[in-house]
Design an enzyme around this catalytic site. Structure first.
Site, PDB file in Angstrom:
ATOM      1  N   THR A 240       0.813  -1.217   0.000  1.00 20.94           N
ATOM      2  CA  THR A 240       0.000   0.000   0.000  1.00 20.94           C
ATOM      3  C   THR A 240       0.851   1.273   0.000  1.00 20.94           C
ATOM      4  O   THR A 240       1.870   1.348   0.684  1.00 20.94           O
ATOM      5  CB  THR A 240      -0.918  -0.005   1.246  1.00 20.94           C
ATOM      6  OG1 THR A 240      -1.577  -1.270   1.311  1.00 20.94           O
ATOM      7  CG2 THR A 240      -1.950   1.102   1.185  1.00 20.94           C
TER       8      THR A 240
ATOM      9  N   GLY B 236      -1.101   6.826  -2.340  1.00 20.85           N
ATOM     10  CA  GLY B 236      -1.989   7.023  -3.487  1.00 20.85           C
ATOM     11  C   GLY B 236      -2.573   5.749  -4.074  1.00 20.85           C
ATOM     12  O   GLY B 236      -3.306   5.813  -5.071  1.00 20.85           O
TER      13      GLY B 236
ATOM     14  N   GLY C 285      -4.026   1.696  -2.892  1.00 19.38           N
ATOM     15  CA  GLY C 285      -4.204   0.551  -1.991  1.00 19.38           C
ATOM     16  C   GLY C 285      -4.896  -0.572  -2.745  1.00 19.38           C
ATOM     17  O   GLY C 285      -4.257  -1.506  -3.240  1.00 19.38           O
TER      18      GLY C 285
ATOM     19  N   ILE D 299       2.063   0.131   7.033  1.00 16.18           N
ATOM     20  CA  ILE D 299       2.797  -1.132   6.988  1.00 16.18           C
ATOM     21  C   ILE D 299       2.953  -1.736   8.387  1.00 16.18           C
ATOM     22  O   ILE D 299       3.533  -1.117   9.287  1.00 16.18           O
ATOM     23  CB  ILE D 299       4.171  -0.942   6.298  1.00 16.18           C
ATOM     24  CG1 ILE D 299       3.965  -0.309   4.905  1.00 16.18           C
ATOM     25  CG2 ILE D 299       4.920  -2.282   6.205  1.00 16.18           C
ATOM     26  CD1 ILE D 299       2.962  -1.012   3.987  1.00 16.18           C
TER      27      ILE D 299
ATOM     28  N   GLU E   6      -3.638 -15.399   2.673  1.00 12.88           N
ATOM     29  CA  GLU E   6      -3.817 -14.295   3.622  1.00 12.88           C
ATOM     30  C   GLU E   6      -5.302 -14.113   3.950  1.00 12.88           C
ATOM     31  O   GLU E   6      -5.678 -13.917   5.103  1.00 12.88           O
ATOM     32  CB  GLU E   6      -3.249 -13.012   2.979  1.00 12.88           C
ATOM     33  CG  GLU E   6      -3.533 -11.755   3.775  1.00 12.88           C
ATOM     34  CD  GLU E   6      -2.777 -10.540   3.240  1.00 12.88           C
ATOM     35  OE1 GLU E   6      -2.014 -10.681   2.254  1.00 12.88           O
ATOM     36  OE2 GLU E   6      -2.940  -9.456   3.826  1.00 12.88           O
TER      37      GLU E   6
END
Ligand SMILES: Cc1cc2nc3c(=O)[nH]c(=O)nc-3n(C[C@H](O)[C@H](O)[C@H](O)COP(=O)(O)OP(=O)(O)OC[C@H]3O[C@@H](n4cnc5c(N)ncnc54)[C@H](O)[C@@H]3O)c2cc1C
Length: 384
Positions: free
Chosen positions: A131, A134, A136, A162, A249
């Site tokens: 990310t 500007g 994501g 982060i 994830e």
């Protein structure tokens, strides 16, 4: 709901590991969690203790320092971690496990041999930086570049939000190695930023929850990263590598949210049994009974769904669409359940010293990170 029933995927080995993880929660997390929240960072020594107990990289082969287990071992640990309302270590551990899987699935032999044993020991903590301020959800829009100069990449740009940023010893950095090539110009680099000149880590960001997590902005100013640290052996594979690993994830976030949901309901049932209102326990009021019945039913539905996701991840049949379903539906349901639980605590539920308050604040991010729930629905819809 019979919480003592062992799911079909769970073996005695999984249960033994869960016992060790519960001990770790009692001995290493609970005595320290308030201090970790105040310092916005989990102690590195806790990571090393987790490594000593075999609680890291459980589903990574022993040849790379892992525990030779399967995804069920990971789940056993998250179920144990969910017994504590403290999410700082658990969230950091999720990122650490994800980073290990990038290295395992995409790395060269030399990269696996170099990074994974240190990560299994808890001596090197993993982070991943996708990310940017500007970009994501729209990862193709990232602006961080890694330009080859001799036998090094020169990295410039910035990242934000982060996790594990202060503690990290390994960062998987998502950067453009060929900005003109669109998604085919994205690559992943392995680096130890804190040991790289030109790197700067911002202050820990002031979040509404997960206060023990060292979530920061990262800045790269002409950082030189050896070309050999490109993840894998070819440039431009970054988007493919990300798409390949994100379902792991997402399944992990769904599984952990289901475990936290069970914990939230159990805490609330206990509270409602002992809290007296109008001369009787809160649990005797019909509204309380209905709220708890609903929360408990939703928790059970989530558990059954998640058990199937776990089984499929173990046997290798989990598809990305189902992982996205688990991520959005379980995190959304957890958010609704923990909200109704907090309501039953009354004013106490708004006090940070009461675990349900922290669980409520922490739960919110589950719908945002790992790909927002709107992006999950987009992905599911594409497969219809
Ligand atoms: C506590 C925390 C920890 C994090 N840890 C990490 C980390 O370790 N590494 C990392 O790289 N990132 C991390 N993130 C970042 C996280 O993954 C992003 O915030 C997330 O992917 C959303 O990106 P964004 O914030 O830029 O929102 P945006 O992409 O700007 O989205 C804003 C809104 O628009 C919606 N939206 C965007 N695109 C679409 C679409 N196509 N259709 C419908 N709706 C859309 C989104 O769902 C959202 O509601 C973390 C975030 C938080 C809060």
């Amino acid at each position: 709901m019979d919480t003592t029933t062992r799911p079909a995927w769970m073996s005695e080995g999984h249960e033994l590991l869960a016992d060790t993880a519960r001990r770790f929660v009692r001995e290493a997390i609970e005595p320290n969690d308030a201090r970790w929240r105040a310092q916005h960072r989990v102690d590195k020594s806790a990571w090393q203790r987790a490594g000593e107990l075999g609680l890291l990289l459980t589903d990574v082969p022993g040849a790379y320092g892992g525990m030779d287990g399967d995804f069920g071992h990971e789940v056993a640990i998250y179920r144990a971690l969910a017994e504590s309302p403290e999410m700082g270590f658990a969230a950091g551990r999720m990122v650490h496990a994800i980073v290990a899987h990038y290295v395992l699935a995409c790395g060269t032999e030399a990269q696996k041999a170099h990074w994974l044993p240190k990560m299994a020991a808890g001596d090197c903590i993993g982070a991943i930086a996708m990310t940017e301020p500007g970009a994501g959800s729209d990862l193709k829009g990232i602006r961080t570049t890694a330009v080859l100069d001799g036998d090094h990449y020169v990295v410039n740009g910035s990242k934000t939000y982060i996790s594990n940023a202060l503690n990290m010893g390994l960062l998987v950095l998502v950067a453009k190695t060929d900005p003109a090539a669109g998604s085919k110009g994205v690559s992943l680099l392995l680096m130890d930023p804190h040991a790289t000149p030109g790197f700067r880590c911002g202050q820990v960001l002031d979040k509404i929850g997960m206060h023990a997590q060292d979530t920061c902005e990262l800045f790269f100013d002409d950082c030189r990263v050896p070309a050999a640290n490109l993840l894998g052996d070819a440039e431009g594979r970054g988007m493919y590598q990300l798409m390949d690993q994100l379902p792991y994830e997402r399944a992990l976030i769904g599984v952990y949210s289901a475990a936290l949901m069970e914990r939230a309901v159990a805490l609330t049932v206990d509270w409602c049994k002992q809290r007296q209102v109008f001369g009787k326990p809160l649990i005797e009021l019909q509204n309380t009974r209905f709220q708890l019945a609903e929360a408990s039913t939703r928790t059970e539905v989530a558990r059954v769904f998640v058990d199937d996701v776990i089984r499929r991840l173990i046997d290798g049949s989990l598809d990305g669409t189902t992982a996205s379903m688990a991520k959005w539906w379980v995190t959304q349901t957890y958010g609704e359940v923990v909200d109704s639980c907090l309501q039953l605590f009354g004013g106490a539920g708004y006090m940070n010293e009461v675990p349900i308050a922290r669980m409520y604040a922490d739960a919110r991010v589950m719908r945002i990170f790992g790909g927002t729930n709107e992006i999950m629905k987009e992905l599911i819809a594409r497969a219809l």
